[in-house]
Structure formats: C-alpha cells, structure tokens
Design a protein around this motif. Structure first.
Motif, PDB file in Angstrom:
ATOM      1  N   PRO A   4      47.038  29.008  44.217  1.00  0.00           N
ATOM      2  CA  PRO A   4      45.586  28.935  44.434  1.00  0.00           C
ATOM      3  C   PRO A   4      44.978  30.275  44.831  1.00  0.00           C
ATOM      4  O   PRO A   4      45.651  31.143  45.390  1.00  0.00           O
ATOM      5  CB  PRO A   4      45.457  27.929  45.589  1.00  0.00           C
ATOM      6  CG  PRO A   4      46.756  28.048  46.332  1.00  0.00           C
ATOM      7  CD  PRO A   4      47.795  28.328  45.289  1.00  0.00           C
ATOM      8  N   TYR A   5      43.693  30.409  44.519  1.00  0.00           N
ATOM      9  CA  TYR A   5      42.922  31.585  44.919  1.00  0.00           C
ATOM     10  C   TYR A   5      42.224  31.235  46.230  1.00  0.00           C
ATOM     11  O   TYR A   5      41.080  30.799  46.251  1.00  0.00           O
ATOM     12  CB  TYR A   5      41.913  31.949  43.829  1.00  0.00           C
ATOM     13  CG  TYR A   5      42.555  32.531  42.590  1.00  0.00           C
ATOM     14  CD1 TYR A   5      42.436  33.882  42.305  1.00  0.00           C
ATOM     15  CD2 TYR A   5      43.304  31.740  41.725  1.00  0.00           C
ATOM     16  CE1 TYR A   5      43.023  34.441  41.172  1.00  0.00           C
ATOM     17  CE2 TYR A   5      43.906  32.276  40.595  1.00  0.00           C
ATOM     18  CZ  TYR A   5      43.765  33.623  40.325  1.00  0.00           C
ATOM     19  OH  TYR A   5      44.352  34.173  39.215  1.00  0.00           O
ATOM     20  N   THR A   6      42.942  31.406  47.338  1.00  0.00           N
ATOM     21  CA  THR A   6      42.496  30.820  48.603  1.00  0.00           C
ATOM     22  C   THR A   6      41.997  31.825  49.640  1.00  0.00           C
ATOM     23  O   THR A   6      41.712  31.440  50.775  1.00  0.00           O
ATOM     24  CB  THR A   6      43.635  29.999  49.236  1.00  0.00           C
ATOM     25  OG1 THR A   6      44.816  30.810  49.311  1.00  0.00           O
ATOM     26  CG2 THR A   6      43.945  28.771  48.404  1.00  0.00           C
ATOM     27  N   ARG A   7      41.901  33.103  49.293  1.00  0.00           N
ATOM     28  CA  ARG A   7      41.345  34.032  50.275  1.00  0.00           C
ATOM     29  C   ARG A   7      39.878  33.700  50.527  1.00  0.00           C
ATOM     30  O   ARG A   7      39.143  33.310  49.619  1.00  0.00           O
ATOM     31  CB  ARG A   7      41.483  35.479  49.812  1.00  0.00           C
ATOM     32  CG  ARG A   7      42.926  35.964  49.737  1.00  0.00           C
ATOM     33  CD  ARG A   7      42.965  37.467  49.700  1.00  0.00           C
ATOM     34  NE  ARG A   7      44.307  37.969  49.398  1.00  0.00           N
ATOM     35  CZ  ARG A   7      44.831  39.051  49.940  1.00  0.00           C
ATOM     36  NH1 ARG A   7      44.136  39.745  50.841  1.00  0.00           N
ATOM     37  NH2 ARG A   7      46.030  39.465  49.611  1.00  0.00           N
ATOM     38  N   GLN A   8      39.475  33.888  51.782  1.00  0.00           N
ATOM     39  CA  GLN A   8      38.094  33.637  52.175  1.00  0.00           C
ATOM     40  C   GLN A   8      37.569  34.842  52.955  1.00  0.00           C
ATOM     41  O   GLN A   8      38.315  35.779  53.248  1.00  0.00           O
ATOM     42  CB  GLN A   8      38.007  32.367  53.036  1.00  0.00           C
ATOM     43  CG  GLN A   8      38.405  31.101  52.306  1.00  0.00           C
ATOM     44  CD  GLN A   8      38.344  29.880  53.210  1.00  0.00           C
ATOM     45  OE1 GLN A   8      38.689  29.944  54.387  1.00  0.00           O
ATOM     46  NE2 GLN A   8      37.886  28.766  52.667  1.00  0.00           N
ATOM     47  N   GLY A 187      25.302  33.104  38.318  1.00  0.00           N
ATOM     48  CA  GLY A 187      25.911  31.801  38.066  1.00  0.00           C
ATOM     49  C   GLY A 187      27.356  31.825  37.627  1.00  0.00           C
ATOM     50  O   GLY A 187      27.999  30.777  37.552  1.00  0.00           O
ATOM     51  N   VAL A 188      27.897  33.004  37.364  1.00  0.00           N
ATOM     52  CA  VAL A 188      29.274  33.120  36.883  1.00  0.00           C
ATOM     53  C   VAL A 188      30.259  33.016  38.051  1.00  0.00           C
ATOM     54  O   VAL A 188      30.053  33.600  39.108  1.00  0.00           O
ATOM     55  CB  VAL A 188      29.479  34.447  36.131  1.00  0.00           C
ATOM     56  CG1 VAL A 188      30.958  34.702  35.843  1.00  0.00           C
ATOM     57  CG2 VAL A 188      28.689  34.448  34.836  1.00  0.00           C
ATOM     58  N   THR A 189      31.343  32.260  37.835  1.00  0.00           N
ATOM     59  CA  THR A 189      32.438  32.139  38.805  1.00  0.00           C
ATOM     60  C   THR A 189      33.665  32.858  38.260  1.00  0.00           C
ATOM     61  O   THR A 189      33.989  32.728  37.073  1.00  0.00           O
ATOM     62  CB  THR A 189      32.773  30.668  39.075  1.00  0.00           C
ATOM     63  OG1 THR A 189      31.642  30.024  39.658  1.00  0.00           O
ATOM     64  CG2 THR A 189      33.957  30.534  40.028  1.00  0.00           C
ATOM     65  N   LEU A 190      34.338  33.622  39.118  1.00  0.00           N
ATOM     66  CA  LEU A 190      35.497  34.403  38.696  1.00  0.00           C
ATOM     67  C   LEU A 190      36.627  34.237  39.694  1.00  0.00           C
ATOM     68  O   LEU A 190      36.425  34.374  40.905  1.00  0.00           O
ATOM     69  CB  LEU A 190      35.118  35.890  38.597  1.00  0.00           C
ATOM     70  CG  LEU A 190      36.250  36.879  38.269  1.00  0.00           C
ATOM     71  CD1 LEU A 190      36.763  36.668  36.853  1.00  0.00           C
ATOM     72  CD2 LEU A 190      35.772  38.318  38.456  1.00  0.00           C
ATOM     73  N   ASP A 191      37.819  33.933  39.187  1.00  0.00           N
ATOM     74  CA  ASP A 191      39.040  33.994  39.988  1.00  0.00           C
ATOM     75  C   ASP A 191      39.571  35.423  39.891  1.00  0.00           C
ATOM     76  O   ASP A 191      39.905  35.896  38.804  1.00  0.00           O
ATOM     77  CB  ASP A 191      40.094  33.015  39.470  1.00  0.00           C
ATOM     78  CG  ASP A 191      39.743  31.571  39.775  1.00  0.00           C
ATOM     79  OD1 ASP A 191      39.024  31.322  40.750  1.00  0.00           O
ATOM     80  OD2 ASP A 191      40.190  30.684  39.015  1.00  0.00           O
ATOM     81  N   GLY A 212      34.875  32.032  48.051  1.00  0.00           N
ATOM     82  CA  GLY A 212      35.667  30.878  48.436  1.00  0.00           C
ATOM     83  C   GLY A 212      35.829  29.942  47.253  1.00  0.00           C
ATOM     84  O   GLY A 212      34.931  29.818  46.407  1.00  0.00           O
ATOM     85  N   ALA A 213      36.976  29.268  47.174  1.00  0.00           N
ATOM     86  CA  ALA A 213      37.262  28.377  46.057  1.00  0.00           C
ATOM     87  C   ALA A 213      36.421  27.110  46.135  1.00  0.00           C
ATOM     88  O   ALA A 213      35.979  26.702  47.210  1.00  0.00           O
ATOM     89  CB  ALA A 213      38.752  28.019  46.051  1.00  0.00           C
ATOM     90  N   ALA A 214      36.196  26.494  44.972  1.00  0.00           N
ATOM     91  CA  ALA A 214      35.466  25.229  44.919  1.00  0.00           C
ATOM     92  C   ALA A 214      36.166  24.188  45.780  1.00  0.00           C
ATOM     93  O   ALA A 214      37.395  24.081  45.780  1.00  0.00           O
ATOM     94  CB  ALA A 214      35.374  24.746  43.469  1.00  0.00           C
TER      95      ALA A 214
END
Length: 286
Positions: A4-8, A187-191, A212-214
């Motif tokens: 997961p991309y979990t850094r905040q 509006g763009v989301t990027l991992d 932060g991830a969805a």
C-alpha cells in the motif's frame, strides 16, 4: 498482494522568509531543526521574485565543505563560477549539482536585471567517508533532465534517482536521493512510489494537494508549505490528489544516521572537523 501507498503528512511546515548571500530574499523551507528528521537533507531554500532588488546582489564568493548543493531553476538565469575553474550558466528548467567535498569557493550571480527569478537550492549531506572527496560540478540544461507522463494529467521531471521506470539526471550510491518536479491537473490522483528506506517530504509551490490514500485520513498541503511524510513501515509511497492544478517537489533520500556538526557553509561530523575547515579556508587551502 500489492504494497500500500500509506505514507501520510506527519507535519506541515511554513517556510521562514529570510535573506542570504549579499541580500537575496528567499524562503527557508527546510531549516536546521529538521536536519535529523529529514537526513540526509540539510536545507531547502525557495526563491521567487520579479522584483530585481530581491535578487540582483546574488551570492558572491563563499566557501563550502562536506556536502552537495543542488540548484534548480524554474525561471531566470544564474551564473556559477568557482575556484576550481568551473563556470556555467543556469537557465530555466536547468539544474546544477555541485559536490563541495573537501572544499570549494564559488559564486552564484544573476545574469538579468529584470524579470522573474524562481527556483530552489537543496543541500544534501555527504557521508563521513566522502566529506573530503574531490570537489565536483555538473551543469545540466533543461533538455538533459528526463521527463515522463506516467498517466493522463501527470508530468514528472526526474532530476535525481529513478521514478516510474525513468532514470534521472543524477544518481548517488550512498544517499540514493530521489528528486522529482511534478505537475498534476486538477482532480488527478497519483500513487507516488518512494523507497521504504527513505525520509521524504513534499514542497507544494503551486496549487493544493490532498495527501493520503483513499479511505484513510487525508490532509491538505497548500502552495508554500512543506509536508514531511511519515515513515510508514512497508509503504510503497504516498497517494496525492490535486485539489486544483498543482506543481510540487518530491524529495527523498536514504538517511546517513551520522552526527551533524555545522557552522554556516561547513558541514562535518565533529566540531574539530568544522574548526579544521575554518582554518583551511582562512589559510587559502580550499
């Protein structure tokens, strides 16, 4: 199962307006109190002004030892000269990566009398074993910085490290820096991949990002603020969403975990080494 991309966002930082050189106005984003937390990075300055009095005096001859300076220009022209005989002109989109090593004296002076001067200077620490290495200098024009568009609405310039399968203009074995300049449409989301071993931060210079991830807690980082990212165990990186058209830097690096002894432009591991640097500079041994 994917990681997961979990850094905040761990902390949001407002830059400190200051002056440096012969009176250049700038914002000090990464300050001394964050050097341990964001090891191997020592400082980040942002400069942005179309008022000539803010930048005309430039940075006359001054010394460095023990680290690297990275200057990245968005707008304007800056001339570099040093006592090793190097000279180069930084122009919009270009980068200068200078390794001070055992000692260098250089100047950075604007080659314009009006118009916008905008960009960043990052200081990257050197490991103790490399602090007395030979000085070096690389001047990389805008065309020499690789770019990629990993998905619609995303443009990435890879200044250092590797991102989205693209190798950047610079690589370093010990600190393994990742330095990206990103542009996201609204509006763009990027991992955004970041090595789990690295300390990392974002600096938003246009627009506004939700970080932060969805499904998790998100925080916003607006233009002019630095977001220190958490060191989440096993994380593949961070998820960002542009709440408006945004441009930002991602900077990450592998910590050295060594003592930091700094006196102005000299960054060593001990006070004795700093005093030796001062003596060497005063005696003309740089």
């Amino acid at each position: 199962m994917s990681t997961p991309y979990t850094r905040q966002i761990e902390r949001l930082v407002n830059g400190i307006p200051t002056q440096d050189g012969a009176g250049v106005s700038l914002t000090r984003v990464l300050t001394h109190d964050l050097q341990r937390r964001l090891d191997p990075f020592l400082m980040l300055d942002a400069f942005h002004s179309d008022e000539p009095s803010d930048y005309l005096a430039g940075f006359p001859d001054h010394p460095h030892r023990g680290f690297e300076t990275v200057t990245y220009m968005l707008a304007g022209r800056m001339r570099h000269r040093d006592n090793a005989g190097n000279e180069g002109l930084l122009e919009p989109g270009g980068m200068q990566w200078m390794t001070a090593g055992r000692g260098l004296v250089h100047s950075e002076l604007p080659e314009q009398e009006n118009g916008l001067m905008s960009g960043f200077q990052l200081w990257v620490n050197l490991a103790g074993k490399d602090k007395m290495t030979d000085p070096g200098y690389q001047d990389i024009p805008s065309a020499g910085i690789p770019e990629t568009e990993p998905q619609p609405g995303v443009k990435v310039r890879v200044l250092a490290g590797t991102a989205f399968g693209v190798a950047g203009a610079i690589s370093r074995e010990t600190t393994e820096p990742l330095y990206l300049d990103l542009k996201l449409e609204s509006g763009v989301t990027l991992d955004l991949p970041i090595p789990a071993t690295h300390n990392a931060f974002l600096y938003v210079y246009e627009g506004k990002l939700a970080v932060g991830a969805a499904g998790s807690e998100t925080r916003a980082a607006e233009a002019g603020r630095m977001a220190v990212l958490s060191n989440a165990v096993g994380s593949a990186g961070v998820t960002v969403r542009a709440e408006q058209g945004s441009r930002f830097l991602l900077i990450a690096g592998k910590p050295l975990n060594e003592p930091i002894a700094q006196w102005g432009p000299f960054v060593m591991n001990t006070r004795e080494q700093v005093e030796a640097a001062i003596d060497d500079f005063r005696a003309g041994r740089f």
